[in-house]
Design an enzyme around this catalytic site. Structure first.
Site, mmCIF file in Angstrom:
data_model
loop_
_atom_site.group_PDB
_atom_site.id
_atom_site.type_symbol
_atom_site.label_atom_id
_atom_site.label_comp_id
_atom_site.label_asym_id
_atom_site.label_seq_id
_atom_site.Cartn_x
_atom_site.Cartn_y
_atom_site.Cartn_z
ATOM 1 N N HIS A 16 -1.141 -1.256 -4.204
ATOM 2 C CA HIS A 16 -2.415 -0.949 -3.562
ATOM 3 C C HIS A 16 -2.510 0.565 -3.331
ATOM 4 O O HIS A 16 -1.640 1.166 -2.700
ATOM 5 C CB HIS A 16 -2.474 -1.698 -2.224
ATOM 6 C CG HIS A 16 -3.753 -1.576 -1.477
ATOM 7 N ND1 HIS A 16 -4.839 -2.413 -1.693
ATOM 8 C CD2 HIS A 16 -4.130 -0.742 -0.482
ATOM 9 C CE1 HIS A 16 -5.815 -2.092 -0.857
ATOM 10 N NE2 HIS A 16 -5.419 -1.066 -0.112
ATOM 11 N N HIS A 26 -8.346 0.806 -3.785
ATOM 12 C CA HIS A 26 -9.234 0.563 -2.646
ATOM 13 C C HIS A 26 -9.943 1.879 -2.357
ATOM 14 O O HIS A 26 -9.327 2.816 -1.836
ATOM 15 C CB HIS A 26 -8.377 0.086 -1.459
ATOM 16 C CG HIS A 26 -9.141 -0.087 -0.192
ATOM 17 N ND1 HIS A 26 -8.503 -0.217 1.036
ATOM 18 C CD2 HIS A 26 -10.475 -0.166 0.069
ATOM 19 C CE1 HIS A 26 -9.418 -0.378 1.982
ATOM 20 N NE2 HIS A 26 -10.608 -0.326 1.431
ATOM 21 N N ASP A 56 -6.341 -6.396 4.771
ATOM 22 C CA ASP A 56 -5.746 -5.061 4.672
ATOM 23 C C ASP A 56 -5.802 -4.396 6.044
ATOM 24 O O ASP A 56 -6.890 -4.182 6.593
ATOM 25 C CB ASP A 56 -6.548 -4.239 3.644
ATOM 26 C CG ASP A 56 -5.986 -2.837 3.445
ATOM 27 O OD1 ASP A 56 -4.917 -2.516 4.011
ATOM 28 O OD2 ASP A 56 -6.627 -2.062 2.707
ATOM 29 N N GLY A 57 -4.616 -4.087 6.569
ATOM 30 C CA GLY A 57 -4.532 -3.368 7.835
ATOM 31 C C GLY A 57 -3.779 -4.152 8.888
ATOM 32 O O GLY A 57 -4.212 -5.240 9.296
ATOM 33 N N MET A 108 -11.305 -5.951 5.924
ATOM 34 C CA MET A 108 -10.455 -4.986 6.625
ATOM 35 C C MET A 108 -10.069 -5.554 7.984
ATOM 36 O O MET A 108 -10.924 -6.001 8.752
ATOM 37 C CB MET A 108 -11.193 -3.656 6.813
ATOM 38 C CG MET A 108 -11.418 -2.850 5.545
ATOM 39 S SD MET A 108 -9.922 -2.470 4.615
ATOM 40 C CE MET A 108 -8.964 -1.540 5.822
ATOM 41 N N MET A 125 -12.131 4.169 -0.407
ATOM 42 C CA MET A 125 -12.771 4.450 0.887
ATOM 43 C C MET A 125 -13.451 5.807 0.756
ATOM 44 O O MET A 125 -13.000 6.824 1.290
ATOM 45 C CB MET A 125 -11.714 4.435 2.006
ATOM 46 C CG MET A 125 -11.282 3.015 2.358
ATOM 47 S SD MET A 125 -9.688 2.960 3.205
ATOM 48 C CE MET A 125 -8.586 3.061 1.810
ATOM 49 N N SER A 153 0.838 -1.204 0.000
ATOM 50 C CA SER A 153 0.000 0.000 0.000
ATOM 51 C C SER A 153 0.867 1.245 0.000
ATOM 52 O O SER A 153 1.698 1.449 0.897
ATOM 53 C CB SER A 153 -0.894 0.005 1.239
ATOM 54 O OG SER A 153 -1.433 1.306 1.413
ATOM 55 N N ASP A 178 -4.809 3.579 -1.832
ATOM 56 C CA ASP A 178 -5.910 3.885 -0.918
ATOM 57 C C ASP A 178 -6.482 5.260 -1.224
ATOM 58 O O ASP A 178 -5.833 6.280 -0.971
ATOM 59 C CB ASP A 178 -5.407 3.841 0.529
ATOM 60 C CG ASP A 178 -5.086 2.426 0.964
ATOM 61 O OD1 ASP A 178 -5.991 1.578 0.941
ATOM 62 O OD2 ASP A 178 -3.917 2.166 1.315
ATOM 63 N N GLY A 221 -0.490 1.856 9.704
ATOM 64 C CA GLY A 221 0.231 1.684 10.961
ATOM 65 C C GLY A 221 -0.622 1.355 12.167
ATOM 66 O O GLY A 221 -0.165 1.509 13.298
ATOM 67 N N GLY A 223 1.240 -1.953 4.131
ATOM 68 C CA GLY A 223 1.700 -0.587 3.917
ATOM 69 C C GLY A 223 2.977 -0.307 4.666
ATOM 70 O O GLY A 223 4.074 -0.295 4.096
ATOM 71 N N GLY A 282 -8.784 3.894 7.230
ATOM 72 C CA GLY A 282 -8.486 5.327 7.314
ATOM 73 C C GLY A 282 -7.024 5.664 7.490
ATOM 74 O O GLY A 282 -6.588 6.728 7.057
ATOM 75 N N MET A 287 -9.077 7.964 -0.259
ATOM 76 C CA MET A 287 -9.885 8.351 0.913
ATOM 77 C C MET A 287 -10.412 9.762 0.724
ATOM 78 O O MET A 287 -9.666 10.651 0.279
ATOM 79 C CB MET A 287 -9.020 8.315 2.178
ATOM 80 C CG MET A 287 -8.368 6.980 2.444
ATOM 81 S SD MET A 287 -7.485 7.022 4.015
ATOM 82 C CE MET A 287 -6.671 5.426 3.997
HETATM 83 C C1 DX5 Z 1 -6.065 1.582 5.771
HETATM 84 C C2 DX5 Z 1 -5.661 1.233 4.364
HETATM 85 C C3 DX5 Z 1 -4.530 0.300 4.248
HETATM 86 C C4 DX5 Z 1 -3.251 0.810 4.877
HETATM 87 C C5 DX5 Z 1 -2.625 -0.356 5.554
HETATM 88 O O1 DX5 Z 1 -7.347 2.063 5.800
HETATM 89 O O2 DX5 Z 1 -6.735 0.665 3.645
HETATM 90 O O3 DX5 Z 1 -4.306 -0.113 2.920
HETATM 91 O O4 DX5 Z 1 -2.345 1.344 3.986
HETATM 92 O O5 DX5 Z 1 -1.502 0.083 6.218
HETATM 93 P P1 DX5 Z 1 -0.727 -0.848 7.221
HETATM 94 O O6 DX5 Z 1 -0.279 -2.045 6.433
HETATM 95 O O7 DX5 Z 1 0.395 -0.001 7.695
HETATM 96 O O8 DX5 Z 1 -1.693 -1.234 8.303
HETATM 97 ZN ZN ZN Z 2 -6.300 -0.298 1.652
#
Ligand code: DX5
Ligand code: ZN
Length: 285
Positions: A32, A65, A174-175, A136, A67, A8, A34, A144, A196, A141, A36
């Site tokens: 990936h 993705h 994811d997450g 998820m 959001m 990500s 994101d 980390g 990510g 959002g 938002m």
């Molecule tokens: C969060 C995102 C993820 C995010 C994951 O809402 O959808 O894709 O980048 O990050 P890590 O892998 O650091 O949890």
């Molecule tokens: Zn994501």
């Protein structure tokens, strides 16, 4: 289905996205992205113009993705722009059949995402409309955040649901996916892993991808869901003469997969890899 890794870019340097993509090209399966909108989630990242630019500067298949509160309006446009997968949230979409079909009609794979507190069973009738289900493993959002173990039983149920339909649907997590959690996800049924901070927070993003893939592959080999899938394919093969193992291991979607790449080494993560919040990420969970 082979293990796939989708780094990500939420944890990447947004001013150097093409370089960051290049750092995992040829090693990761997807990039990936994101999207938002500060409405569906309390964070604002990027939109269609940035994705269009990124697509001009990377050869990697892009996994969008979304959001956002209005995926019905925007999702088809990401597919038309050239994203190879577009995932929309079940909590946001108003006309899922129409929107998922529009994504596919534009030539992309269609994904449906559910938040940690959203059950998958109400969406069983949509399985024929999707190519991937995203579970998820944090509240969406921010990067980390801490991995939510409570999603694992749902992941097992989702794997059974998909298997029950004999469907070639990928299960993405994811997450909070990193070296301490990826094996649990693979064991429970995931086959596409978004990471990510574990990748772009590392001093060696390509090495981090290789290490995560090796861990996920090892866990998958021993996973009950995978072994029972192979056994049922085996009995099918006995009846039909089909190549059971070959079928089980070939990616269903035909993206340029890094799954043939193997590594035994486990490169060190940087100390910031799992702890540093990314893009204004609070450690909320
Ligand atoms: C969060 C995102 C993820 C995010 C994951 O809402 O959808 O894709 O980048 O990050 P890590 O892998 O650091 O949890
Ligand atoms: Zn994501």
């Amino acid at each position: 289905m082979a293990v796939q890794i989708s780094p990500s870019i939420l944890s990447a340097d947004f001013a150097r996205l093409a370089d960051e993509a290049a750092a995992v090209a040829g090693v990761a399966d997807w990039l990936h992205v994101d999207v938002m909108d500060n409405h569906f989630v309390p964070n604002l990242t990027l939109g269609l113009p940035v994705v269009e630019s990124l697509l001009r500067h990377t050869t990697m298949p892009v996994d969008c993705h979304l959001m956002i509160t209005d995926p019905d309006r925007w999702a088809p446009e990401y597919a038309q722009a050239g994203a190879r997968n577009v995932t929309i949230h079940a909590e946001a979409v108003r006309a899922p059949v129409r929107t998922l079909r529009a994504i596919r009609a534009a030539g992309a794979r269609a994904g449906l995402a559910v938040n940690p507190g959203t059950a998958v069973e109400p969406y069983e009738d949509l399985l024929s409309e999707i190519d991937m289900l995203l579970l998820m493993t944090v509240e969406p959002g921010f990067g980390g955040q801490h991995f939510l173990d409570i999603v694992l039983p749902k992941l097992r149920r989702a794997r059974s649901l998909v298997a029950g339909h004999g469907a070639a649907i990928w299960l993405q997590v994811d997450g909070g996916v990193h070296e301490q959690t990826i094996e649990r996800c693979a064991e429970a049924g995931a086959d596409v892993f978004v990471a990510g901070s574990a990748v772009f927070g590392s001093d060696d993003p390509a090495g981090a991808v290789r290490a995560l893939r090796a861990q996920a592959e090892r866990a998958t080999v021993h996973a009950a869901w995978h072994r029972s899938g192979l056994m049922s394919l085996g009995s099918y093969a006995e009846r039909t003469g089909a190549d059971a193992v070959g079928s089980a291991c070939s990616p269903a979607g035909g993206v340029g997969s890094g799954s043939s790449r193997r590594t035994k080494s486990l490169p060190r993560m940087s100390s910031s890899a799992h702890s540093a919040p990314t893009n204004a990420s609070p450690a909320v969970t």
